[in-house]
Design a protein around this motif. Structure first.
Motif, PDB file in Angstrom:
ATOM      1  N   LYS A 106       0.847  -1.178   0.000  1.00  0.00           N
ATOM      2  CA  LYS A 106       0.000   0.000   0.000  1.00  0.00           C
ATOM      3  C   LYS A 106       0.893   1.242   0.000  1.00  0.00           C
ATOM      4  CE  LYS A 106      -1.729  -1.287   3.811  1.00  0.00           C
ATOM      5  NZ  LYS A 106      -2.439  -1.481   5.082  1.00  0.00           N
ATOM      6  N   ARG A 107       0.289   2.360  -0.278  1.00  0.00           N
ATOM      7  CA  ARG A 107       1.026   3.614  -0.285  1.00  0.00           C
ATOM      8  C   ARG A 107       1.654   3.855   1.093  1.00  0.00           C
ATOM      9  NH1 ARG A 107       0.107   9.145   0.471  1.00  0.00           N
ATOM     10  NH2 ARG A 107       1.194  10.478  -1.033  1.00  0.00           N
ATOM     11  N   VAL A 142       6.906   2.847  -1.197  1.00  0.00           N
ATOM     12  CA  VAL A 142       5.849   2.920  -2.206  1.00  0.00           C
ATOM     13  C   VAL A 142       5.231   4.312  -2.168  1.00  0.00           C
ATOM     14  CG1 VAL A 142       3.664   1.948  -2.987  1.00  0.00           C
ATOM     15  CG2 VAL A 142       5.404   0.457  -1.961  1.00  0.00           C
ATOM     16  N   VAL A 162      -0.003   3.943  -5.681  1.00  0.00           N
ATOM     17  CA  VAL A 162      -0.608   2.662  -6.018  1.00  0.00           C
ATOM     18  C   VAL A 162      -1.912   2.938  -6.762  1.00  0.00           C
ATOM     19  CG1 VAL A 162      -1.575   0.506  -5.145  1.00  0.00           C
ATOM     20  CG2 VAL A 162       0.413   1.518  -4.024  1.00  0.00           C
ATOM     21  N   TYR A 185      -4.144  -1.613  -6.931  1.00  0.00           N
ATOM     22  CA  TYR A 185      -3.198  -2.648  -6.507  1.00  0.00           C
ATOM     23  C   TYR A 185      -1.920  -2.686  -7.348  1.00  0.00           C
ATOM     24  CZ  TYR A 185      -7.361  -4.262  -4.095  1.00  0.00           C
ATOM     25  OH  TYR A 185      -8.485  -4.311  -3.317  1.00  0.00           O
ATOM     26  N   ILE A 245       1.572  -1.090  -8.350  1.00  0.00           N
ATOM     27  CA  ILE A 245       2.552  -0.157  -7.793  1.00  0.00           C
ATOM     28  C   ILE A 245       3.075   0.725  -8.925  1.00  0.00           C
ATOM     29  CG2 ILE A 245       4.738   0.077  -6.566  1.00  0.00           C
ATOM     30  CD1 ILE A 245       4.225  -2.673  -5.362  1.00  0.00           C
TER      31      ILE A 245
END
Length: 442
Positions: free
Chosen positions: A399-400, A413, A416, A419, A421
């Motif tokens: 996740k972000r 990350v 996103v 889902y 990236i």
């Protein structure tokens, strides 16, 4: 024997020992590729050296007989000729027994030093500088010596072969040249300035084709621009303008039912000639080359060659389309940094000296090269992209703001999308800390 005669004999022994040392190092250091080139140019001596390298047992047996015999004889002559003179010198300070012992030690050290420099180090350094040219000069005299001492050579060679057999070791060296050998040679050439660094990288990329899968460089499923078979001309024109590619798959209903593909050049020619672009009005539909996603780039190149195509649809084991690949994608992998930003979308953008912004679908090999990571990545056989690396390390869908620390770098990350990236910020932790410390001092 007078001192002059002894010194002349020692000089002769040094010369003989230097000959055997030179013969040994030049044969061992000679490169077969260079010798083969010399033989192809007509040097018969190079062919003889190649034959000796294939069966070097007799050659090295003579070398060792010569070196050991000369060393023993040199020690005897040297000790006998120099000890009396050293003894007279040491008699001035020591008792006769002590002076005799010191004289023996001094003569021993003198002989060892002279032989080490002139009979070993110097000829071997000389032989390493140009081994092939010297080897072809040494092979003739050495073959004469092999013939002369054949009984001894045969005895010692058989004894050595028997020892190798008892130990279960190979009696002959492996002459196969591997890709690792070639890469090591090109790296050495780059360090020596014979090859440009970029040229060496292109060669390394060529060998990498055999280990990289098509999925590492393909255009992934969600980025494919494709046409429905019944799309009107207005839709085709809008899609070409929005997503300019060299080829477009034509599908029936969804992307997993590919009918073929249209070439952008064919459509461009029809536009110039004023012909309609509708797929049912004469636009050539080419049969699509379909390849599995587990092929290497080398295998895909072979498929392109056999099918005379430069565009392929990639499917997985369930026959679902996972991406497309073109010949240009493969060649961009080979050319690496030589391909400029105008030729392909940049997946790795360097923000500053310690951080990079990287697309999640970037092949993990490209990430390693950009970050100069030499250490093997964990579970490297389980993923092919930076996104896959993060999923394996986190053991879930990232996740972000999720981050992973490994090898002195932090992978965070940044974005996103469903889902997927999109962007990952990579930071060199140590470099960033040093930069912060410098800014505080300033």
């Amino acid at each position: 024997m007078t001192l002059t005669q002894s010194l002349l004999l020692i000089v002769a022994l040094i010369a003989l020992s230097a000959f055997f040392s030179l013969a040994e190092i030049t044969l061992a250091a000679s490169r077969r590729l260079r010798l083969r080139q010399m033989a192809d140019e007509g040097d018969v001596r190079a062919e003889r050296v190649l034959r000796v390298q294939e069966q070097p047992g007799h050659y090295f047996t003579v070398v060792q007989i010569g070196l050991n015999a000369v060393a023993i004889l040199g020690g005897v002559v040297g000790e006998g000729s120099l000890s009396p003179y050293y003894a007279r010198l040491f008699d001035l300070w020591f008792s006769p027994d002590t002076a005799q012992a010191a004289a023996f030690a001094a003569s021993f050290v003198t002989i060892i030093a002279v032989f080490l420099v002139f009979a070993d180090l110097f000829p071997k350094r000389l032989g390493m500088n140009n081994p092939e040219q010297l080897a072809v000069r040494m092979v003739g005299p050495m073959q004469v010596l092999i013939t002369t001492f054949m009984p001894l050579v045969w005895l010692f060679t058989r004894s050595t072969d028997l020892l190798f057999k008892l130990l279960g070791m190979p009696a002959h060296r492996d002459e196969q040249i591997t890709s690792a050998d070639i890469l090591a040679m090109t790296e050495a050439g780059a360090r020596a300035g014979v090859l440009a660094v970029r040229e060496q990288q292109v060669i390394a990329n060529v060998f990498e084709l055999d280990t990289r899968l098509v999925s590492s460089v393909m255009t992934s499923r969600d980025r494919i621009a494709w046409f429905q078979k019944d799309d009107p001309e207005s839709v085709l024109r809008a899609r070409i303008v929005a997503e300019p590619f060299s080829a477009y798959p034509v599908c029936d209903g969804d992307i997993d039912h590919v009918l073929g593909y249209v070439d952008a050049k064919d459509m461009f020619q029809r536009v110039l000639s004023g012909q309609p672009l509708a797929l049912d009005q004469g636009v050539p539909l080419h049969k699509a080359l379909v390849v599995p996603d587990r092929l290497s780039l080398t295998e895909v190149l072979e498929q392109f060659r056999q099918a005379h195509e430069d565009f392929a649809i990639i499917v997985n084991e369930y026959s679902l389309v996972v991406g497309v690949i073109t010949l240009n994608d493969v060649m961009s992998t080979v050319m690496g940094d030589l391909v400029g930003p105008q030729d392909e979308e940049q997946q790795i953008v360097r923000r500053d000296e310690n951080s990079w912004l990287i697309d999640g679908v970037t092949p993990i090999q490209d990430v390693q090269r950009a970050l100069d990571l030499d250490a093997p990545l964990p579970h490297a056989d389980e993923y092919e992209t930076l996104a896959g690396f993060l999923m394996v390390m986190l053991r879930r869908v990232p996740k972000r703001t999720d981050s992973v620390s490994w090898g002195g770098y932090t992978f965070e990350v940044m974005d996103v999308d469903s889902y997927r990236i999109d962007q990952v910020m990579v930071t060199d932790v140590e470099g960033a800390a040093q930069a912060a410390a410098r800014s505080l001092k300033a």
